[in-house]
Scaffold this motif. Structure first.
Motif, PDB file in Angstrom:
ATOM      1  N   UNK A   1     -75.114 -41.388  50.357  1.00 49.64           N
ATOM      2  CA  UNK A   1     -75.291 -42.574  49.514  1.00 49.64           C
ATOM      3  C   UNK A   1     -74.432 -42.466  48.260  1.00 49.64           C
ATOM      4  N   UNK A   2     -74.328 -41.272  47.701  1.00 51.65           N
ATOM      5  CA  UNK A   2     -73.480 -41.070  46.532  1.00 51.65           C
ATOM      6  C   UNK A   2     -72.019 -41.349  46.823  1.00 51.65           C
ATOM      7  N   UNK A   3     -71.528 -40.844  47.937  1.00 49.90           N
ATOM      8  CA  UNK A   3     -70.126 -41.065  48.320  1.00 49.90           C
ATOM      9  C   UNK A   3     -69.884 -42.545  48.618  1.00 49.90           C
ATOM     10  N   UNK A   4     -70.811 -43.171  49.339  1.00 52.24           N
ATOM     11  CA  UNK A   4     -70.697 -44.600  49.639  1.00 52.24           C
ATOM     12  C   UNK A   4     -70.701 -45.424  48.352  1.00 52.24           C
ATOM     13  N   UNK A   5     -71.610 -45.111  47.437  1.00 48.98           N
ATOM     14  CA  UNK A   5     -71.688 -45.833  46.166  1.00 48.98           C
ATOM     15  C   UNK A   5     -70.428 -45.626  45.336  1.00 48.98           C
ATOM     16  N   UNK A   6     -69.912 -44.406  45.323  1.00 47.52           N
ATOM     17  CA  UNK A   6     -68.681 -44.127  44.596  1.00 47.52           C
ATOM     18  C   UNK A   6     -67.532 -44.940  45.184  1.00 47.52           C
ATOM     19  N   UNK A   7     -67.459 -44.991  46.515  1.00 45.40           N
ATOM     20  CA  UNK A   7     -66.403 -45.767  47.172  1.00 45.40           C
ATOM     21  C   UNK A   7     -66.494 -47.241  46.848  1.00 45.40           C
ATOM     22  N   UNK A   8     -67.700 -47.774  46.851  1.00 45.40           N
ATOM     23  CA  UNK A   8     -67.887 -49.188  46.516  1.00 45.40           C
ATOM     24  C   UNK A   8     -67.537 -49.413  45.048  1.00 45.40           C
ATOM     25  N   UNK A   9     -67.968 -48.493  44.172  1.00 43.42           N
ATOM     26  CA  UNK A   9     -67.638 -48.616  42.750  1.00 43.42           C
ATOM     27  C   UNK A   9     -66.141 -48.585  42.505  1.00 43.42           C
ATOM     28  N   UNK A  10     -65.456 -47.723  43.227  1.00 44.08           N
ATOM     29  CA  UNK A  10     -64.004 -47.615  43.076  1.00 44.08           C
ATOM     30  C   UNK A  10     -63.310 -48.884  43.566  1.00 44.08           C
ATOM     31  N   UNK A  11     -63.702 -49.353  44.735  1.00 44.65           N
ATOM     32  CA  UNK A  11     -63.060 -50.546  45.283  1.00 44.65           C
ATOM     33  C   UNK A  11     -63.541 -51.831  44.605  1.00 44.65           C
ATOM     34  N   UNK A  12     -64.586 -51.726  43.784  1.00 42.94           N
ATOM     35  CA  UNK A  12     -65.062 -52.901  43.069  1.00 42.94           C
ATOM     36  C   UNK A  12     -64.012 -53.400  42.080  1.00 42.94           C
ATOM     37  N   UNK A  13     -63.325 -52.471  41.438  1.00 45.42           N
ATOM     38  CA  UNK A  13     -62.355 -52.895  40.427  1.00 45.42           C
ATOM     39  C   UNK A  13     -60.939 -52.398  40.670  1.00 45.42           C
ATOM     40  N   UNK A  14     -60.710 -51.692  41.758  1.00 46.61           N
ATOM     41  CA  UNK A  14     -59.373 -51.138  42.016  1.00 46.61           C
ATOM     42  C   UNK A  14     -58.886 -51.568  43.400  1.00 46.61           C
ATOM     43  N   UNK A  15     -57.629 -51.320  43.638  1.00 47.18           N
ATOM     44  CA  UNK A  15     -57.053 -51.615  44.943  1.00 47.18           C
ATOM     45  C   UNK A  15     -56.338 -52.949  44.965  1.00 47.18           C
ATOM     46  N   UNK A  16     -55.739 -53.259  46.111  1.00 45.83           N
ATOM     47  CA  UNK A  16     -54.968 -54.503  46.214  1.00 45.83           C
ATOM     48  C   UNK A  16     -55.848 -55.757  46.108  1.00 45.83           C
ATOM     49  N   UNK A  17     -57.082 -55.693  46.555  1.00 47.86           N
ATOM     50  CA  UNK A  17     -58.006 -56.815  46.433  1.00 47.86           C
ATOM     51  C   UNK A  17     -59.367 -56.262  46.002  1.00 47.86           C
ATOM     52  N   UNK A  18     -59.564 -56.100  44.691  1.00 47.20           N
ATOM     53  CA  UNK A  18     -60.845 -55.569  44.213  1.00 47.20           C
ATOM     54  C   UNK A  18     -62.006 -56.481  44.603  1.00 47.20           C
ATOM     55  N   UNK A  19     -63.136 -55.879  44.887  1.00 52.85           N
ATOM     56  CA  UNK A  19     -64.321 -56.630  45.300  1.00 52.85           C
ATOM     57  C   UNK A  19     -64.724 -57.636  44.225  1.00 52.85           C
ATOM     58  N   UNK A  20     -64.514 -57.282  42.953  1.00 46.45           N
ATOM     59  CA  UNK A  20     -64.911 -58.190  41.874  1.00 46.45           C
ATOM     60  C   UNK A  20     -64.143 -59.503  41.902  1.00 46.45           C
ATOM     61  N   UNK A  21     -63.052 -59.548  42.614  1.00 41.03           N
ATOM     62  CA  UNK A  21     -62.259 -60.785  42.709  1.00 41.03           C
ATOM     63  C   UNK A  21     -62.620 -61.594  43.954  1.00 41.03           C
ATOM     64  N   UNK A  22     -63.683 -61.179  44.638  1.00 39.80           N
ATOM     65  CA  UNK A  22     -64.108 -61.851  45.864  1.00 39.80           C
ATOM     66  C   UNK A  22     -65.518 -62.407  45.684  1.00 39.80           C
ATOM     67  N   UNK A  23     -65.977 -63.218  46.604  1.00 36.38           N
ATOM     68  CA  UNK A  23     -67.351 -63.733  46.522  1.00 36.38           C
ATOM     69  C   UNK A  23     -68.425 -62.691  46.836  1.00 36.38           C
TER      70      UNK A  23
END
Length: 171
Positions: free
Chosen positions: A6-28
């Motif tokens: 759960x920690x690794x999954x949460x960290x991955x979601x947290x990282x992709x939330x604001x980073x990467x080519x299409x951050x999750x925060x820019x999606x619905x």
């Protein structure tokens, strides 16, 4: 192992939330993931750590890997975590509603951009109504003690503030 997973999954979601080519925060999906990860994931981990691993699952290593969940415990945790999930999702939703014009200019396709301001405000209020209902349901189902009904007093303040925000959505 489950806390690591759960920690690794949460960290991955947290990282992709604001980073990467299409951050999750820019999606619905930002509100859904934030509410789920923070509202359910953190609450689940707190329960898991305090009640012990035997209350939730059993791992067997060797030739086989098994994962055995107690659905009664998981259902109870989900029911009690729903208000947290809704509140966290609504914090994100309120932020995105407030940033709607800026998000449109910057091509962020958040949930309010996708469904429109009025629908987002309706959803915002509906989530708070539903979270209040889940507290009552948790007390009726005896997953929260009768003192859980004290949330009714807090709930009145929450709904008043939600109405105030709906009338003039800004930070």
């Amino acid at each position: 192992p489950i806390t690591w997973f759960i920690g690794i999954l949460s960290f991955g979601i947290g990282l992709t939330y604001s980073a990467g080519p299409l951050p999750i925060q820019r999606t619905p999906y930002g509100e859904l993931l934030a509410g789920g990860v923070m509202g359910l994931g953190i609450f689940f981990l707190a329960c898991f750590i305090h009640l012990g691993p035997d209350s939730f699952q059993a791992f067997t290593f060797g030739d086989r890997f098994t994962l055995d969940f107690n659905y009664k415990h998981l259902g109870s945790i989900l029911l009690v975590a729903l208000p947290f999930m809704g509140a966290i999702a609504n914090v994100m939703l309120a932020n995105n509603i407030s940033d709607l014009d800026d998000d449109l200019k910057k091509r962020r396709y958040t949930l309010p951009v996708s469904i429109g301001k009025n629908a987002a405000l309706f959803l915002f209020n509906l989530i708070y109504l539903a979270t209040g209902g889940t507290v009552l349901l948790a007390v009726i189902a005896k997953q929260l003690p009768l003192t859980g009904l004290l949330m009714v007093f807090v709930y009145g303040l929450v709904m008043r503030n939600a109405r105030r925000f709906s009338e003039k959505p800004n930070k």
